[in-house]
Design an enzyme around this catalytic site. Structure first.
Site: not given
Ligand code: DGL
Length: 282
Positions: A12-13, A75, A154, A186, A188
């Protein structure tokens, strides 16, 4: 030669994919897991498709170099931008990707109004457009790219006044307009589920696709010959391309159990990006 004891690679990011990793670990506790948080580049949401494709391909090479036998793109943004490209570039590799759970939400709604929380990149993608065309006919979809939310998560601000205010500004108008089902598009966002739950109440289901993704990982692995499942618990190694000490603190809070944390660094040579182990074990 990859063996049944080779790890599952997940990326993931940032810390978001840990919400997916948790589910994979819960459902497949004997598997060794490798995780990459590309915190040098978080957030992916506002980045271009080609940038996210480059990062995703390089992280895939990094995980394959460590013998990952399956890659989970934990992600939604990277799946939207890069999953088809990854499958084309690495035809011998099995990938499991993510998409906002529009289909189950469209089936669950009684008001015909669904809210989708995702990122700018996910909403702008062809994959999302195709998902909407396929599953959201006859349903009114309220979408919000939740600007700034990934950065707050984050930063560990899961329930600060500012985070709650940001979420309230997003979901309260949706609920006021009759939205009765929310989709976390997302990885996150499950980390702010308690705050979201407070805001929308218990009557509004909030769909997190992570358990379904983990089940899909299990299905893909079940296609392999029967493995010896009386194995000890799998080993978990978590990499960040960002700050090791910051990630260590995040992992303590969001992962909550033993894991090896390491750092990896980005290199660029002859126009090609690569991620390399930094060798620092924290
Ligand atoms: N966790 C990510 C997602 O599912 C990426 C969030 C991001 O880095 O913008 O989209």
């Amino acid at each position: 030669m990859l063996s049944l004891s080779s790890p599952i690679g997940v990326f993931d990011s940032g810390v978001g994919g840990l919400s997916v990793l948790k589910q994979i670990q819960a459902q497949l506790p004997h598997e060794d897991l490798l995780y990459v948080a590309d915190q040098a580049h978080v957030p992916y949401g506002p980045r271009s498709k080609s940038e996210v494709q480059q990062f995703s391909a390089a992280i895939t090479r990094f995980l394959l170099a460590q013998e990952a036998r399956l890659i989970v793109v934990a992600c939604n943004t990277a799946s939207a931008a890069a999953l088809s490209e990854l499958r084309r570039s690495f035809p011998e590799v099995s990938f499991v990707g993510m998409e906002p759970a529009v289909k189950p939400a469209a089936q669950a709604t009684r008001t015909g109004k669904v809210g989708v929380l995702a990122t700018t990149g996910t909403f702008a993608s062809e994959r999302y457009a195709a998902l909407m065309a396929r599953y959201a006919a006859g349903v009114e979809v309220f979408s919000d790219p939740c600007l700034g939310l990934v950065e707050r998560i984050e930063a560990g601000e899961l329930d600060s006044t500012e985070t709650v205010a940001l979420l309230a500004g997003i979901v309260r108008p949706m609920v006021a307009q009759g939205v009765d089902t929310l989709v976390l598009g997302c990885t996150h966002y499950p980390f702010v589920l308690p705050a979201l739950r407070e805001l929308v109440g218990t009557a509004v289901p909030i769909i997190d696709p992570a358990p379904a993704v983990a089940r899909q990982v299990g299905r893909v692995l079940a296609m392999e010959p029967e493995a010896a499942h009386a194995l000890p618990p799998g080993r978990v190694v978590l990499f960040t391309s960002g700050s090791g000490s910051q990630f260590q603190a995040q992992v303590r809070r969001l992962w909550g159990e033993a894991a090896v944390v390491k750092t990896a660094v980005w290199h660029e040579a002859a126009g090609e990006l690569s991620l390399q182990i930094n060798g620092v074990e924290l």
